[in-house]
Scaffold this active site. Sequence first.
Site, PDB file in Angstrom:
ATOM      1  N   ASP A   1     -24.010  12.517  20.545  1.00 15.92           N
ATOM      2  CA  ASP A   1     -23.586  12.754  19.166  1.00 15.92           C
ATOM      3  C   ASP A   1     -22.162  13.321  19.197  1.00 15.92           C
ATOM      4  O   ASP A   1     -21.922  14.355  19.819  1.00 15.92           O
ATOM      5  CB  ASP A   1     -24.571  13.771  18.546  1.00 15.92           C
ATOM      6  CG  ASP A   1     -24.305  13.998  17.071  1.00 15.92           C
ATOM      7  OD1 ASP A   1     -23.313  13.447  16.556  1.00 15.92           O
ATOM      8  OD2 ASP A   1     -25.083  14.732  16.437  1.00 15.92           O
TER       9      ASP A   1
ATOM     10  N   ASP B   1     -21.311   7.709  14.654  1.00 11.60           N
ATOM     11  CA  ASP B   1     -20.963   8.704  15.666  1.00 11.60           C
ATOM     12  C   ASP B   1     -22.103   9.044  16.623  1.00 11.60           C
ATOM     13  O   ASP B   1     -21.983   9.947  17.437  1.00 11.60           O
ATOM     14  CB  ASP B   1     -20.483   9.992  14.974  1.00 11.60           C
ATOM     15  CG  ASP B   1     -21.532  10.575  14.042  1.00 11.60           C
ATOM     16  OD1 ASP B   1     -22.437   9.823  13.646  1.00 11.60           O
ATOM     17  OD2 ASP B   1     -21.457  11.767  13.721  1.00 11.60           O
ATOM     18  N   GLU B   2     -23.215   8.351  16.530  1.00 13.34           N
ATOM     19  CA  GLU B   2     -24.345   8.677  17.404  1.00 13.34           C
ATOM     20  C   GLU B   2     -24.840   7.423  18.118  1.00 13.34           C
ATOM     21  O   GLU B   2     -24.795   6.340  17.552  1.00 13.34           O
ATOM     22  CB  GLU B   2     -25.508   9.256  16.588  1.00 13.34           C
ATOM     23  CG  GLU B   2     -25.175  10.559  15.899  1.00 13.34           C
ATOM     24  CD  GLU B   2     -26.349  11.112  15.101  1.00 13.34           C
ATOM     25  OE1 GLU B   2     -27.500  10.790  15.426  1.00 13.34           O
ATOM     26  OE2 GLU B   2     -26.097  11.854  14.144  1.00 13.34           O
TER      27      GLU B   2
END
Lengths: 82, 413
Positions: free
Chosen positions: B9, B105-106
């Site tokens: 993350d 974003d993960e």
Amino acid sequence: MIRKYVDVICLNDKGGNVKPLFLIWDDDRKVPIKKVKEICPRASLKVGGSGLRYTCVFEPNRIRHLYYDRGKWYVEMNDHVV
Amino acid sequence: MKRTILHCDLNCFFASVEMLYHPEYRNIPMAVGGDRKNRHGIILAKNVPAKEKGIKTAETIVDALKKCPELIIVDPDYASYEYFSEKVRSLYYEYTDRIEPFGIDECWLDITESISYFGSVEKIVNDLLRRVKEEIGLTLSIGVSFSKTFAKLGSDLAKEDCSYYIDSLDEIGNIPVGRFLFVGPSSVSILNAYGIFTIRQLADTPAERLEKIMGKSGKTLHRYANGIDDDCVSLFGSSYDPAKSISNCITSSRDLRDLDDVKIVLTAISQNIASRLRESGSYYHTVHLFVRDNKLKVRTFQKRLKENSDLGKDIYNNALILFETHCDFRIPYRSIGVAVTGLSENKDAFQTSFFENSSYSLKERKQETAIMEIRRRFGRNSIDLLRAYEDDTLSKTVLKNTVSHTERQDRPK
């Protein structure tokens, strides 16, 4: 320190590599790059930005980093020089 | 074989990208916020100094500025965020080809097969943390576990630029159930009402009981809480699962006060959805309408069609019927959204009868296809239905938010 974008004259060789040859300063002075010592992906923690970092040797044997980030070249500079 | 899954993350991703290019923001409260003029004014991401001042993601910019008047709000730059997201994923690809994105974003990474090559899990994790920081200038939190859900929990528990290993349920048993993936605020209140407060209690509750309490998702939650998660991490670049729904929602620049306003918004939305449907070659069976009034109360309605369709006209008509049936203008509306579901690749056969004909019109389809082709060639604004232009200010924001991917090359007028 600030990020200063600069003009650069490069050689694009047959193998697809990009080699910076001259850095053009604000007063149109062409500064030759004697040698590129290292190319690696790096973020510039001092002035911000992230891209390919070229460790260049300028005359007379001064080593400076030149960054290539999304089509633009920049160098790290002291505020008072600009 | 026990798998090793990482959940990576990127820490306060949007804010970190902004700080990467503006180091002067590193030590002062800064947040990335939506467009205030068009009332998309919420905090999308904030940096650590802003977090210390109590700024929360998704709160309105007005509220955030009340808490911290010196807060700097930066406009989002989605092109940069996509660029950096791709860059980080390419770096992950050096370690495994099993990379499944979960938002911009993960990512989940299955490194089970790569451990013997790189030496150890710790080596891969530390390498990733170091390289993302040094080479890209962003920081990661990595959760390491044997299932995707536990790995995700691990990355939530890990501090910035750190990793968190979860080897068994015992390590996380006492963590509140709300921290678990797929357990949102409303699920928390239901579970709490039944005396389930921690992940351990969730895991110990029989699956049948959870199914009774939570419906279908109860069984899934039970499996996840016990670390039983057979979902494999999909291959990098592999085609995504086909879309289950296509939707578009607009927060208009001013409140919608009468049916004409709603018609303008619905016209634009239905055309956008129809254009995306045509790109994917799908037909929909159900139309969903979503309305949020200016007190931020949200309501949703849905209608199943007798036969499936890919026409914008049918989306518009059915959404309008839903609106007229269920909504009035006692409180003006702030946002309207439409979604179509029940997607299939084929058009249903429809049995016509003496009293009923198919509502699907090939003539309408040809007309809509011609409009889409003109837009693809000459830009989104080259042709439109007249009713989309009845109010200038409203039309402008609406059109801006309903441009589909093939229509992006708008030519200047």
